[in-house]
Design a protein around this motif. Structure first.
Motif, short mmCIF file in Angstrom:
data_model
loop_
_atom_site.label_atom_id
_atom_site.label_comp_id
_atom_site.label_asym_id
_atom_site.label_seq_id
_atom_site.Cartn_x
_atom_site.Cartn_y
_atom_site.Cartn_z
N SER A 96 -18.72 13.15 -40.02
CA SER A 96 -19.13 12.81 -38.65
C SER A 96 -20.50 12.15 -38.65
O SER A 96 -20.72 11.15 -37.96
CB SER A 96 -19.15 14.07 -37.79
N TYR A 97 -21.43 12.68 -39.42
CA TYR A 97 -22.78 12.11 -39.50
C TYR A 97 -22.75 10.72 -40.13
O TYR A 97 -23.46 9.81 -39.70
CB TYR A 97 -23.70 13.03 -40.31
N ILE A 98 -21.93 10.55 -41.17
CA ILE A 98 -21.83 9.25 -41.83
C ILE A 98 -21.26 8.21 -40.86
O ILE A 98 -21.76 7.09 -40.75
CB ILE A 98 -20.96 9.35 -43.10
N GLU A 99 -20.23 8.59 -40.13
CA GLU A 99 -19.55 7.65 -39.23
C GLU A 99 -20.38 7.34 -37.99
O GLU A 99 -20.13 6.33 -37.31
CB GLU A 99 -18.19 8.20 -38.84
N SER A 100 -21.37 8.15 -37.68
CA SER A 100 -22.27 7.85 -36.57
C SER A 100 -23.53 7.15 -37.04
O SER A 100 -24.42 6.83 -36.24
CB SER A 100 -22.65 9.14 -35.83
N GLY A 101 -23.62 6.89 -38.35
CA GLY A 101 -24.78 6.21 -38.90
C GLY A 101 -25.97 7.11 -39.13
O GLY A 101 -27.05 6.65 -39.50
N ARG A 102 -25.81 8.40 -38.93
CA ARG A 102 -26.94 9.32 -39.02
C ARG A 102 -27.19 9.84 -40.43
O ARG A 102 -28.22 10.46 -40.69
CB ARG A 102 -26.72 10.50 -38.07
N LYS A 121 -13.20 3.34 -38.65
CA LYS A 121 -12.03 2.49 -38.39
C LYS A 121 -11.09 2.48 -39.59
O LYS A 121 -9.86 2.60 -39.42
CB LYS A 121 -12.50 1.07 -38.07
N LEU A 122 -11.65 2.38 -40.78
CA LEU A 122 -10.81 2.37 -41.99
C LEU A 122 -10.14 3.72 -42.21
O LEU A 122 -8.98 3.79 -42.62
CB LEU A 122 -11.67 2.01 -43.20
N ARG A 123 -10.88 4.80 -41.93
CA ARG A 123 -10.30 6.14 -42.12
C ARG A 123 -9.12 6.36 -41.17
O ARG A 123 -8.05 6.85 -41.58
CB ARG A 123 -11.36 7.22 -41.88
N LEU A 124 -9.30 5.97 -39.91
CA LEU A 124 -8.22 6.13 -38.94
C LEU A 124 -7.03 5.25 -39.28
O LEU A 124 -5.87 5.65 -39.11
CB LEU A 124 -8.74 5.81 -37.53
N ARG A 125 -7.32 4.05 -39.79
CA ARG A 125 -6.24 3.15 -40.18
C ARG A 125 -5.45 3.75 -41.34
O ARG A 125 -4.24 3.54 -41.46
CB ARG A 125 -6.81 1.79 -40.56
N ALA A 126 -6.15 4.49 -42.21
CA ALA A 126 -5.49 5.14 -43.35
C ALA A 126 -4.83 6.46 -42.95
O ALA A 126 -4.23 7.14 -43.80
CB ALA A 126 -6.50 5.38 -44.46
N ARG A 127 -4.96 6.83 -41.66
CA ARG A 127 -4.39 8.08 -41.14
C ARG A 127 -4.88 9.29 -41.92
O ARG A 127 -4.13 10.20 -42.27
CB ARG A 127 -2.85 8.02 -41.17
N MET A 128 -6.18 9.29 -42.20
CA MET A 128 -6.79 10.40 -42.92
C MET A 128 -7.66 11.20 -41.96
O MET A 128 -8.44 10.62 -41.19
CB MET A 128 -7.63 9.89 -44.10
N ARG A 170 -25.30 2.13 -37.94
CA ARG A 170 -24.24 2.45 -36.98
C ARG A 170 -22.99 1.63 -37.24
O ARG A 170 -21.86 2.12 -37.13
CB ARG A 170 -24.73 2.22 -35.54
N ARG A 171 -23.18 0.35 -37.61
CA ARG A 171 -22.03 -0.52 -37.85
C ARG A 171 -21.26 -0.08 -39.09
O ARG A 171 -20.02 -0.05 -39.08
CB ARG A 171 -22.49 -1.98 -38.00
N LEU A 172 -21.98 0.27 -40.14
CA LEU A 172 -21.30 0.75 -41.34
C LEU A 172 -20.49 1.99 -41.02
O LEU A 172 -19.33 2.12 -41.45
CB LEU A 172 -22.32 1.03 -42.44
N GLY A 173 -21.09 2.92 -40.28
CA GLY A 173 -20.37 4.13 -39.91
C GLY A 173 -19.13 3.84 -39.08
O GLY A 173 -18.07 4.44 -39.30
N ALA A 174 -19.26 2.89 -38.14
CA ALA A 174 -18.12 2.53 -37.30
C ALA A 174 -17.00 1.91 -38.12
O ALA A 174 -15.81 2.17 -37.87
CB ALA A 174 -18.57 1.57 -36.20
N GLU A 175 -17.36 1.10 -39.12
CA GLU A 175 -16.34 0.48 -39.97
C GLU A 175 -15.64 1.53 -40.83
O GLU A 175 -14.42 1.48 -41.04
CB GLU A 175 -16.97 -0.60 -40.86
#
Length: 293
Positions: free
Chosen positions: A44-50, A20-27, A12-17
């Motif tokens: 979406s699945y990657i960012e939720s850790g699933r 965060k990086l994607r949004l910071r890159a405005r992608m 979950r933490r990796l997905g959250a990071e």
């Protein structure tokens, strides 16, 4: 491989990071998905850790998101490749997912800051003390023994080849509570003084006269990642323990811990000469309580 239903805290933490990086890159999710030649749902699945992401794809995402080389980049790569297996797998007959997540988090941390208003921190407990505490919440003697074994195994992070730096602030109330009886408490207080001899362990006592600030903050632990961007706050609860990773929350708990350290007595220093204890400090208070039990 279908998305997992119960990702670990590391996943979950990796997905959250990554989010965060994607949004910071405005992608957008769509553009990120194109990098992996997949559907938007995959991101979406990657960012939720699933859903896991391969080494090459994780490396590509981090580069495209503008994550610079360094400890943070390296640790994210390591988190993505970790299997989640460890010594804690020996206790799957007893402990649940949250406890396994905690053990894995501890194994990846470099610094531990912990505050306890009612008990001696688990990392510093003797076997007798741990058994007395856990037997009150677990009616099955065999399960109690397994929980104690698990707690003692977690303490290895203080004595391994690369031990975790530990700083504990313990409320004076925890010293007076006769957990397991006077003899158990004497040995537990002696253990506090002994473990304080380790160069990477700092113990402070928050005295009654310092006020009620400690009571307001309750019990918590801050696990410092190799890069500070991956710090985690852990709040233990019998029903649902919490792992906090939001930057604002991390800052608040870090400030709270610093304030606790400021208000607490000077750290235990078992090697200091008796004449240096002219003013009240953590060691003199622990000794006073131990001799009056």
């Amino acid at each position: 491989m279908p998305p997992r239903s119960s990702p670990s805290e590391r996943q979950r933490r990796l997905g959250a990071e990554l989010r965060k990086l994607r949004l910071r890159a405005r992608m957008s999710s769509d553009n990120a998905a194109k990098l992996l030649e997949g559907e938007r749902s995959r991101i979406s699945y990657i960012e939720s850790g699933r859903l896991s992401v391969s080494h090459n794809r994780l490396h590509k995402l981090l580069r495209e998101y503008g994550c610079p080389s360094g400890p943070y980049f390296d640790e994210l790569m390591s988190m993505g490749q970790a299997s989640g297996k460890g010594w804690w797998d020996e206790f799957t007959d007893t402990i649940g997912p949250a406890a396994r997540d905690l053990a894995e988090l501890e194994s990846r941390s470099a610094v531990l800051r912990t505050h306890e208003p009612l008990f001696i921190p688990g990392m510093l407990q003797t076997e007798e003390y741990a058994h007395a505490v856990l037997s009150e919440t677990e009616g099955n003697p065999q399960r109690t023994n397994r929980y104690v074994e698990f707690r003692l195994a977690r303490q290895r992070i203080l004595t391994g080849d690369t031990p975790v730096t530990c700083r504990a602030v313990i409320h004076e109330a925890a010293l007076h509570a006769r957990v397991g009886g006077p003899n158990v408490m004497r040995r537990q207080l002696l253990r506090l003084m002994e473990v304080s001899r380790l160069p990477h362990v700092i113990v402070q006592v928050f005295p009654f006269e310092a006020g009620i600030y400690s009571a307001y903050s309750q019990s918590f632990a801050i696990f410092g990642g190799v890069p500070p961007e991956l710090d985690t706050v852990y709040l233990e609860h019998p029903a649902n323990s919490l792992f906090l990773r939001d930057g604002v929350q991390l800052d608040e708990y870090a400030k709270m811990f610093e304030r606790l350290c400021e208000l607490a007595l000077a750290p235990v220093d078992p090697e200091s000469a008796p004449e240096t204890h002219a003013s009240r400090d953590s060691l003199s208070l622990i000794q006073h309580v131990m001799y009056t039990l």
